[in-house]
Scaffold this active site. Structure first.
Site, PDB file in Angstrom:
ATOM      1  N   THR A  63     -34.576 -48.403  44.409  1.00 21.18           N
ATOM      2  CA  THR A  63     -34.252 -47.581  44.944  1.00 21.18           C
ATOM      3  C   THR A  63     -33.350 -47.774  45.641  1.00 21.18           C
ATOM      4  O   THR A  63     -32.619 -48.017  45.879  1.00 21.18           O
ATOM      5  CB  THR A  63     -35.572 -48.108  45.967  1.00 21.18           C
ATOM      6  N   GLU A  95     -40.173 -45.309  42.108  1.00 19.82           N
ATOM      7  CA  GLU A  95     -41.848 -45.705  41.963  1.00 19.82           C
ATOM      8  C   GLU A  95     -42.546 -45.159  40.659  1.00 19.82           C
ATOM      9  O   GLU A  95     -43.624 -45.596  40.651  1.00 19.82           O
ATOM     10  CB  GLU A  95     -42.164 -46.884  43.394  1.00 19.82           C
ATOM     11  N   LYS A 128     -44.173 -38.443  67.221  1.00 20.53           N
ATOM     12  CA  LYS A 128     -45.201 -39.015  67.814  1.00 20.53           C
ATOM     13  C   LYS A 128     -45.085 -38.357  68.786  1.00 20.53           C
ATOM     14  O   LYS A 128     -44.261 -38.987  70.148  1.00 20.53           O
ATOM     15  CB  LYS A 128     -45.823 -40.205  67.950  1.00 20.53           C
ATOM     16  N   TRP A 166     -48.933 -35.911  66.585  1.00 18.08           N
ATOM     17  CA  TRP A 166     -47.739 -35.663  65.627  1.00 18.08           C
ATOM     18  C   TRP A 166     -46.807 -34.564  65.679  1.00 18.08           C
ATOM     19  O   TRP A 166     -47.710 -33.696  65.010  1.00 18.08           O
ATOM     20  CB  TRP A 166     -48.450 -36.105  64.418  1.00 18.08           C
TER      21      TRP A 166
HETATM   22  P1  AMP Z   1     -36.688 -41.024  45.724  1.00 18.41           P
HETATM   23  O1  AMP Z   1     -37.559 -42.434  45.142  1.00 18.41           O
HETATM   24  O2  AMP Z   1     -34.887 -41.585  46.118  1.00 18.41           O
HETATM   25  O3  AMP Z   1     -36.475 -40.481  44.394  1.00 18.41           O
HETATM   26  O4  AMP Z   1     -37.474 -40.718  47.402  1.00 18.41           O
HETATM   27  C1  AMP Z   1     -38.429 -40.572  47.382  1.00 18.41           C
HETATM   28  C2  AMP Z   1     -39.415 -40.046  48.500  1.00 18.41           C
HETATM   29  O5  AMP Z   1     -38.546 -38.478  48.295  1.00 18.41           O
HETATM   30  C3  AMP Z   1     -40.442 -39.400  48.470  1.00 18.41           C
HETATM   31  O6  AMP Z   1     -41.602 -40.682  48.685  1.00 18.41           O
HETATM   32  C4  AMP Z   1     -40.529 -38.203  49.608  1.00 18.41           C
HETATM   33  O7  AMP Z   1     -40.610 -39.174  50.770  1.00 18.41           O
HETATM   34  C5  AMP Z   1     -39.438 -37.659  49.413  1.00 18.41           C
HETATM   35  N1  AMP Z   1     -39.535 -36.190  48.542  1.00 18.41           N
HETATM   36  C6  AMP Z   1     -39.538 -36.447  47.250  1.00 18.41           C
HETATM   37  N2  AMP Z   1     -39.713 -35.016  47.232  1.00 18.41           N
HETATM   38  C7  AMP Z   1     -39.840 -34.451  47.946  1.00 18.41           C
HETATM   39  C8  AMP Z   1     -40.526 -33.039  47.991  1.00 18.41           C
HETATM   40  N3  AMP Z   1     -40.699 -31.976  47.380  1.00 18.41           N
HETATM   41  N4  AMP Z   1     -40.819 -32.843  49.454  1.00 18.41           N
HETATM   42  C9  AMP Z   1     -40.869 -33.690  50.415  1.00 18.41           C
HETATM   43  N5  AMP Z   1     -40.526 -35.142  50.192  1.00 18.41           N
HETATM   44  C10 AMP Z   1     -39.487 -35.189  49.014  1.00 18.41           C
END
Ligand code: AMP
Length: 542
Positions: free
Chosen positions: A186, A331, A439, A444
């Site tokens: 990650t 994940e 906040k 929020w």
């Molecule tokens: P990653 O594991 O690096 O792919 O990041 C995942 C994170 O990307 C998610 O937990 C979100 O915070 C963000 N994310 C993915 N898709 C979206 C979306 N369509 N809108 C907003 N945030 C997103």
């Protein structure tokens, strides 16, 4: 009483065997690092993936040993996808945009035995090689004659000579479908990165689901361009879903600029593309001033970060391309939700339909989700209540590799770290990353809402909203903006564009113009870094 159906494990090699038999002549087109276009078919992919499997056998790699890649989207990387996992080893895709120290750290943590890399990444390999304790073999993704004479990498092989001479028929091994198939670390915004370890079973179930009509709707009639990198969450599983459906695959290599992507889409008559918003920003930025149009592209899945409504509208209104907004995470293999309408939405006026399409959508079968408050109590699905988003399902992580970080689950659910609403129809909307939530006066403010309004302004190329400490209100939002080249915009103009779109107290206190916003290795805005950069910033009212 047990059912009486055949018990065949769900293995990644079966996807390739299917594509080989039923779509053997379908093309896979790659832009190589050298810049030229390479073409071959699923039949060739299957032959050469078997070469990879045998080369690994030859090296004496054990079942579940890790084979790392540092590579762009291309045919050799695809062969490693199938050859490594299909033969029972674990494919570890590494993000080349990480710092060499991080690359060495994760290669050691994963205990990689072999590291296959794009020759253009040789400087990274030279930097990390002395620190990678477990890597015994280094394989450059090139022909033998391209290998540099003296590059001080021990046991360096060229990929082509490595897989050559293993052409005799190979039988893919059959083993437990729960065996690990691939891993991805990650982004690790805090602490060391942690790895999601996918299994054959989770990968196949995800590939099936991803291909469904209300998800990516992939078919043998499609020409598919995954711009989303194969080094990040298996390019959203597209290589697997492609083999499952037999669609033509178009792999862009390192050329991710708007011009190169546009030319590839047109030349290969791409019907379907997938990527993060920043990539599409570059594509539209190239097309707009030249008045270019698409002749084949009809839909694109956009996710990884919130897709600004302005982008969804531009694709639809100006280019006739349907945007499928998706949400997921490393994940989650990664797909969690995707936005398509239900039958009864088709009767709604277009403006109403659009409002739904802006959300990242509803859960895909296989993903169960809920939102909870700070005490873990379920929140209603009313489109207004927002809380921590939790998920569970057969392609969602239950534990990180080597148990890093302890037990991540909360009563069997994985906490995504996202804050969201879910409406009565099950459409989820991310309002924030929990650590980015602002906040103000006990209420929020959604940074994504604030960013989307800024992004709708024609002079804004990129916008990030962050909270700044305030003595009375706790925090106040400010929006950090990168202007489009050649366009003018003042603080007052942008703030005026918020009027009537959100509540007055949600309108940012200030606009900070900047040359660039820091992006992480996967193209996401790094708000933590941005906050650090603005540590000395004071609100105008202070
Ligand atoms: P990653 O594991 O690096 O792919 O990041 C995942 C994170 O990307 C998610 O937990 C979100 O915070 C963000 N994310 C993915 N898709 C979206 C979306 N369509 N809108 C907003 N945030 C997103």
């Amino acid at each position: 009483m047990l059912g009486l159906m055949q018990d065949q494990p769900l293995l990644i090699s079966s996807l390739l065997a299917h594509a080989q038999r039923h779509h053997g002549d379908t093309e896979i087109v790659s832009r190589r690092v050298e810049g030229d276009i390479h073409r071959y078919t699923y039949r060739d992919l299957a032959d050469r993936s078997q070469g990879v499997a045998q080369a690994l056998d030859h090296m004496g790699l054990a079942f579940s040993d890790r084979v790392a890649t540092l590579a762009w989207n291309g045919y050799r990387h695809l062969e490693l996808y199938f050859g490594v996992s299909g033969s029972g080893r674990v494919l570890h895709t590494i993000n080349p945009r990480l710092h060499p120290d991080q690359i060495a750290w994760i290669a050691n943590h994963a205990q990689d035995q072999v590291l296959c890399f794009e020759l253009s990444f040789l400087p990274i390999i030279q930097a990390v090689q002395p620190h990678c304790k477990t890597v015994k073999h280094w394989v450059a993704l090139c022909a033998p004659e391209q290998l540099p004479a003296d590059c001080a990498i021990p046991n360096l092989l060229s990929y082509e000579s490595w897989i050559a001479g293993h052409s005799e028929r190979y039988q893919w091994p059959v083993f437990d479908e729960k065996s690990a198939s691939s891993m991805c670390y990650t982004s690790g915004t805090t602490g060391n990165p942690k790895a999601a370890l996918y299994s054959h079973r989770s990968t196949i179930l995800h590939a099936y689901a991803a291909a469904l009509p209300d998800v990516m709707a992939l078919s043998a009639r499609d020409s598919v361009l995954p711009v989303v990198p194969m080094f990040h969450v298996n390019a959203w599983g597209i290589p697997y879903s492609a083999a499952l459906t037999g669609c033509k695959l178009v792999l862009p290599g390192p050329a991710l600029d708007g011009k190169s992507i546009y030319e590839l889409i047109e030349a290969e008559q791409v019907t379907y593309a997938a990527g993060v918003p920043t990539i599409w920003q570059m594509l539209l930025g190239h097309m707009r001033p030249l008045g270019l149009k698409f002749t084949s592209l009809n839909r694109t899945v956009i996710g990884g970060s919130a897709c600004p409504p302005a982008m969804i509208n531009a694709f639809r209104d100006d280019y006739g391309v349907e945007v499928l907004h998706a949400w997921g995470m490393t994940e989650m293999s990664p797909l969690g939700t995707l936005c398509t309408l239900k039958n009864r939405h088709l009767k709604l006026p277009v403006a109403e339909q659009l409002k739904i399409r802006l959300k990242p959508g509803r859960a895909i079968y296989g993903v169960d989700m809920k939102i909870v408050d700070s005490q873990g109590r379920d929140l209603p699905w009313d489109g207004k209540s927002f809380g921590d988003l939790l998920v569970r399902g057969p392609w969602i992580l239950k534990e990180y590799f080597k148990g890093e970080g302890g037990d991540p689950l909360v009563q069997g659910w994985f906490p995504t770290g996202d804050v969201a609403t879910i409406d009565a129809d099950g459409y989820m909307q991310i309002t924030d990353r929990s650590k980015d939530v602002i906040k103000s006066g006990g209420e929020w403010i959604s940074s994504i809402d604030v960013e989307n309004i800024a992004m709708a302004h024609p002079a804004v190329a990129m916008a990030a909203c962050i909270g700044v400490a305030h003595p009375k209100w706790d925090e106040r939002p400010v929006v950090v903006v990168v202007k489009r080249p050649g366009l003018e915009l003042t603080r007052e103009e942008l703030l005026a564009s918020y009027e009537g779109k959100i509540a007055k107290w949600q309108i940012p206190d200030d606009v900070i113009f900047t040359e660039s916003i820091p992006l992480g290795a996967t193209g996401k805005m790094q708000k933590m870094k941005l906050r650090e950069q603005l540590a000395d910033y004071r609100l105008p009212s202070q």
